[in-house]
Design a protein around this motif. Sequence first.
Motif, mmCIF file in Angstrom:
data_model
loop_
_atom_site.group_PDB
_atom_site.id
_atom_site.type_symbol
_atom_site.label_atom_id
_atom_site.label_comp_id
_atom_site.label_asym_id
_atom_site.label_seq_id
_atom_site.Cartn_x
_atom_site.Cartn_y
_atom_site.Cartn_z
ATOM 1 N N LEU A 190 0.810 -1.218 0.000
ATOM 2 C CA LEU A 190 0.000 0.000 0.000
ATOM 3 C C LEU A 190 0.844 1.269 0.000
ATOM 4 N N LEU A 191 2.135 1.156 0.293
ATOM 5 C CA LEU A 191 2.991 2.341 0.363
ATOM 6 C C LEU A 191 3.288 2.942 -1.006
ATOM 7 N N GLY A 192 2.693 2.377 -2.047
ATOM 8 C CA GLY A 192 2.761 3.032 -3.350
ATOM 9 C C GLY A 192 2.148 4.422 -3.318
ATOM 10 N N VAL A 193 1.288 4.684 -2.334
ATOM 11 C CA VAL A 193 0.646 6.007 -2.213
ATOM 12 C C VAL A 193 1.655 7.088 -1.864
ATOM 13 N N LEU A 194 2.868 6.716 -1.467
ATOM 14 C CA LEU A 194 3.862 7.717 -1.055
ATOM 15 C C LEU A 194 4.293 8.635 -2.195
ATOM 16 N N VAL A 195 3.951 8.288 -3.432
ATOM 17 C CA VAL A 195 4.337 9.155 -4.549
ATOM 18 C C VAL A 195 3.570 10.480 -4.529
ATOM 19 N N ILE A 196 2.598 10.610 -3.648
ATOM 20 C CA ILE A 196 1.865 11.876 -3.561
ATOM 21 C C ILE A 196 2.481 12.802 -2.522
ATOM 22 N N VAL A 197 3.442 12.310 -1.752
ATOM 23 C CA VAL A 197 4.063 13.102 -0.691
ATOM 24 C C VAL A 197 5.063 14.085 -1.302
ATOM 25 N N PRO A 198 4.969 15.372 -1.015
ATOM 26 C CA PRO A 198 5.922 16.350 -1.566
ATOM 27 C C PRO A 198 7.325 16.147 -0.998
ATOM 28 N N ALA A 199 8.320 16.426 -1.801
ATOM 29 C CA ALA A 199 9.721 16.397 -1.382
ATOM 30 C C ALA A 199 10.088 15.082 -0.708
ATOM 31 N N TYR A 200 9.724 13.986 -1.338
ATOM 32 C CA TYR A 200 10.024 12.655 -0.792
ATOM 33 C C TYR A 200 10.813 11.866 -1.836
ATOM 34 N N PRO A 201 11.845 11.120 -1.414
ATOM 35 C CA PRO A 201 12.593 10.292 -2.391
ATOM 36 C C PRO A 201 11.748 9.098 -2.831
ATOM 37 N N TYR A 202 11.105 9.215 -3.972
ATOM 38 C CA TYR A 202 10.135 8.208 -4.403
ATOM 39 C C TYR A 202 10.757 6.848 -4.682
ATOM 40 N N GLY A 203 12.080 6.801 -4.831
ATOM 41 C CA GLY A 203 12.742 5.524 -5.017
ATOM 42 C C GLY A 203 12.549 4.591 -3.828
ATOM 43 N N MET A 204 12.250 5.172 -2.659
ATOM 44 C CA MET A 204 12.004 4.354 -1.469
ATOM 45 C C MET A 204 10.815 3.422 -1.665
ATOM 46 N N VAL A 205 9.874 3.829 -2.507
ATOM 47 C CA VAL A 205 8.703 2.988 -2.760
ATOM 48 C C VAL A 205 9.141 1.622 -3.274
ATOM 49 N N PRO A 243 12.295 18.301 -5.058
ATOM 50 C CA PRO A 243 13.692 18.583 -4.715
ATOM 51 C C PRO A 243 14.432 17.380 -4.161
ATOM 52 N N ALA A 244 13.706 16.359 -3.700
ATOM 53 C CA ALA A 244 14.345 15.191 -3.094
ATOM 54 C C ALA A 244 14.885 14.206 -4.120
ATOM 55 N N GLY A 245 14.439 14.333 -5.363
ATOM 56 C CA GLY A 245 14.902 13.382 -6.378
ATOM 57 C C GLY A 245 13.986 13.337 -7.576
ATOM 58 N N ILE A 246 13.887 12.182 -8.201
ATOM 59 C CA ILE A 246 13.142 12.034 -9.442
ATOM 60 C C ILE A 246 11.641 12.170 -9.226
ATOM 61 N N GLU A 247 10.973 12.702 -10.234
ATOM 62 C CA GLU A 247 9.513 12.782 -10.208
ATOM 63 C C GLU A 247 8.909 11.410 -10.509
ATOM 64 N N ALA A 248 7.657 11.243 -10.140
ATOM 65 C CA ALA A 248 6.949 9.988 -10.438
ATOM 66 C C ALA A 248 6.446 10.048 -11.879
ATOM 67 N N ASN A 249 7.385 9.915 -12.813
ATOM 68 C CA ASN A 249 7.060 9.998 -14.237
ATOM 69 C C ASN A 249 7.340 8.662 -14.924
ATOM 70 N N ILE A 250 7.348 8.654 -16.236
ATOM 71 C CA ILE A 250 7.545 7.410 -16.978
ATOM 72 C C ILE A 250 8.933 6.825 -16.721
ATOM 73 N N ALA A 251 9.958 7.686 -16.684
ATOM 74 C CA ALA A 251 11.313 7.196 -16.415
ATOM 75 C C ALA A 251 11.394 6.561 -15.030
ATOM 76 N N TYR A 252 10.712 7.168 -14.077
ATOM 77 C CA TYR A 252 10.687 6.651 -12.697
ATOM 78 C C TYR A 252 10.194 5.207 -12.663
ATOM 79 N N TYR A 253 9.114 4.932 -13.361
ATOM 80 C CA TYR A 253 8.568 3.574 -13.359
ATOM 81 C C TYR A 253 9.471 2.605 -14.122
ATOM 82 N N GLY A 254 10.126 3.105 -15.164
ATOM 83 C CA GLY A 254 11.085 2.253 -15.880
ATOM 84 C C GLY A 254 12.241 1.838 -14.986
ATOM 85 N N PHE A 255 12.780 2.806 -14.251
ATOM 86 C CA PHE A 255 13.852 2.490 -13.303
ATOM 87 C C PHE A 255 13.350 1.555 -12.204
#
Length: 214
Positions: free
Chosen positions: A23-38, A107-119
């Motif tokens: 369920l922690l996939g929802v963390l991509v909505i948190v501002p200034a969070y390193p989304y790679g943690m998901v 500012p924390a890192g990559i956006e939750a975009n297409i490249a993000y999901y590819g990585f």
Amino acid sequence: MMFNLLYKELRLAAHPNLYIFTLLGVLVIVPAYPYGMVFLFGCLGPYISFMYGRETNDIYYTSLLPVKKRDTVKAKCLLMVLAQMTQLSISLPFAVLRLRTLPSSNPAGIEANIAYYGFGFIVYAIFNLIFLTQFFKTAHKVGKAFVLAIIPASIGVIIMEVLVHIPKFQWLDSVEPAIMLKQLPILIVGIIVYILSMLVAYRVSANRFQQVDL
């Protein structure tokens, strides 16, 4: 038979934390969070379930059922794939919602975009391949398999997060439609790498598990 094994995995072998980390996939909505943690949470959840299975003798219990050893491995692989793909599916609407309601710069890192999901697919692939093949050497040493797998997966996340701060690769952080189209090959490569890694992980793990004397 495979459906029954997967059902058994979800009802008996999956630790409750697997569902929480999914369920922690929802963390991509948190501002200034390193989304790679998901993605790392998507690796941590299956690990906890495997560790839980070790403590409850799940592998030994499954071996007493009228199923092949290869099917036991396949069920574990499918559990990991199901958890990780569910996590990504849960994150998608929140990623879209973030782009519509919050500033697009992270500012924390990559956006939750297409490249993000590819990585993300590549990070999952690295972890799954190493973790599964190492675990099924013994079907017992979960901790060692996790350490060996999480280190390169974490390095992959760090590279993903750092790349977008390098001017040459800032296009990886964009959410502009035209730029995200440019990012599409990363997603395609990520999906292909993930599928191939799971096929290899299953084949190698199944062969290794055949040699394990329970």
